[in-house]
Design a protein around this motif. Structure first.
Motif, short mmCIF file in Angstrom:
data_model
loop_
_atom_site.label_atom_id
_atom_site.label_comp_id
_atom_site.label_asym_id
_atom_site.label_seq_id
_atom_site.Cartn_x
_atom_site.Cartn_y
_atom_site.Cartn_z
N SER A 20 96.81 41.39 17.73
CA SER A 20 96.00 40.60 18.64
C SER A 20 96.14 39.12 18.31
CB SER A 20 94.53 41.00 18.54
OG SER A 20 93.78 40.38 19.54
N PHE A 21 95.91 38.29 19.31
CA PHE A 21 95.98 36.84 19.24
C PHE A 21 97.42 36.33 19.16
CE2 PHE A 21 91.81 37.78 18.89
CZ PHE A 21 91.28 37.98 17.63
N TYR A 53 84.89 29.59 22.68
CA TYR A 53 85.96 30.03 21.79
C TYR A 53 85.80 31.50 21.39
CZ TYR A 53 89.16 30.00 17.80
OH TYR A 53 90.18 30.28 16.93
N GLY A 54 84.58 31.88 21.02
CA GLY A 54 84.34 33.26 20.59
C GLY A 54 84.55 34.25 21.72
N LYS A 83 86.44 33.80 24.32
CA LYS A 83 87.87 33.83 24.63
C LYS A 83 88.58 34.82 23.70
CE LYS A 83 89.30 29.86 25.91
NZ LYS A 83 89.73 28.45 25.88
N ARG A 84 88.16 34.83 22.46
CA ARG A 84 88.75 35.78 21.51
C ARG A 84 88.37 37.22 21.86
NH1 ARG A 84 90.74 34.00 15.70
NH2 ARG A 84 92.50 32.95 16.64
N GLU A 118 90.65 38.22 24.47
CA GLU A 118 91.96 38.53 23.90
C GLU A 118 92.00 39.95 23.35
OE1 GLU A 118 92.21 35.19 21.23
OE2 GLU A 118 93.65 34.17 22.51
N LEU A 153 94.58 42.13 13.29
CA LEU A 153 93.83 40.91 13.62
C LEU A 153 94.14 39.83 12.60
CD1 LEU A 153 90.35 42.53 14.42
CD2 LEU A 153 92.20 42.01 16.01
N PRO A 196 90.54 36.71 12.68
CA PRO A 196 89.78 36.77 13.93
C PRO A 196 88.57 35.84 13.98
CG PRO A 196 89.42 38.75 12.61
CD PRO A 196 90.55 38.01 11.98
N MET A 206 85.17 29.82 14.25
CA MET A 206 83.97 30.28 14.96
C MET A 206 82.69 29.81 14.28
SD MET A 206 84.64 34.19 16.16
CE MET A 206 86.04 34.65 17.18
N ASP A 244 79.14 33.37 17.05
CA ASP A 244 80.37 34.02 17.49
C ASP A 244 80.92 34.94 16.40
OD1 ASP A 244 80.53 33.07 20.08
OD2 ASP A 244 81.70 31.30 19.53
N THR A 268 81.67 38.80 17.07
CA THR A 268 83.02 39.32 16.90
C THR A 268 83.06 40.43 15.86
OG1 THR A 268 83.90 37.16 17.53
CG2 THR A 268 85.42 38.67 16.45
#
Length: 254
Positions: A86-87, A152-153, A155-156, A159, A173, A176, A180, A184, A188
């Motif tokens: 991821s990312f 930002y959080g 958006k993750r 993702e 990850l 991750p 943040m 967030d 997460t």
């Protein structure tokens, strides 16, 4: 038994023009667990992660996925085998809504990228699954929000939803929680715990509080080698680990 482990590395080594960044790392990631890779700066965490996900080719050693040698396999082929980073692989398009981003990932899973240019009616057939994935990561209320407008959080989280659209057996990850705020981070962490219920997670993470709360097993690297491995309660009391972090609070969830 070997089939208890989804990923294994054997004497994994990476040299850069004489500098050994990763040296004889033997890592075994047990199926259906959260496994963290940690260590002080310069420990080789990112290099090791890049080797496992095949963004780097090892100088020597072996990488196995479900017992299959993937040492020379390309990243895209590894994703098709069920191991997704991821990312990195999951791109978020800022001008598309959250729903549209997940739909694009679903199209990729179908192997029909041209679907992207087809009619709205054709794309709507993917909406139900896309909405389910958004709900899984707590993002359904943002389905019609442009990704570029998300925090930002969130958006993750989106993702992760696009990554889950590829139906990975193993999710990798890369930091991750980086960048943040505390709210967030908490959100997460809950998300990672939720998505790990039916898959394996390997993560590189600097936030030791998160590592302590989430991880079943932690591997500590120092200068490219495995320093210690075990549950947090065990490694946080290891004198060599404490020394490696030079008082950075490994035992106090810093």
């Amino acid at each position: 038994m070997g089939d208890d482990f989804i990923v294994e590395t054997k004497n994994l080594t990476k040299e850069f023009k004489g500098f050994v960044a990763v040296s004889d790392v033997n890592l075994r990631v047990r199926r259906h667990t959260i496994h963290a890779l940690i260590g002080p700066n310069g420990a080789g965490k990112t290099t090791c992660f890049n080797l496992i996900t095949k963004f780097l080719q090892p100088s020597r050693g072996q990488i196995l996925l479900n017992g299959r040698d993937i040492t020379k396999t390309e990243p895209a082929a590894i994703a098709r085998l069920g191991m997704v980073r991821s990312f990195q692989i999951s791109a978020v398009f800022g001008h598309l809504t959250a729903l549209e981003n997940v739909r694009v990932a679903l199209q990729r899973k179908q192997g029909n990228s041209m679907h992207f240019w087809q009619s709205d009616r054709s794309l709507d057939s993917l909406n139900e699954r896309a909405e389910q994935l958004l709900a899984d990561v707590g993002m359904l209320e943002y389905r019609d929000t442009a990704a570029g407008e998300l925090s930002y959080g969130r958006k993750r989280a989106l993702e992760i939803a696009t990554t889950l659209a590829l139906e990975p057996e193993m999710l990798l990850l890369d930091e991750p929680m980086a960048g943040m705020g505390s709210e967030d981070v908490a959100r997460t962490a809950q998300l990672i715990r939720r998505v790990s219920a039916s898959r394996t997670v390997l993560m590189v993470e600097h936030n030791l509080s998160v590592v302590a709360d989430l991880s079943d097993t932690i591997t500590v690297l120092k200068l490219g080698k495995v320093l210690a491995e075990g549950p947090y309660g065990e490694i946080s009391q290891n004198p060599e680990v404490i020394e490696a972090y030079m008082g950075h609070g490994v035992g106090s969830h810093a």
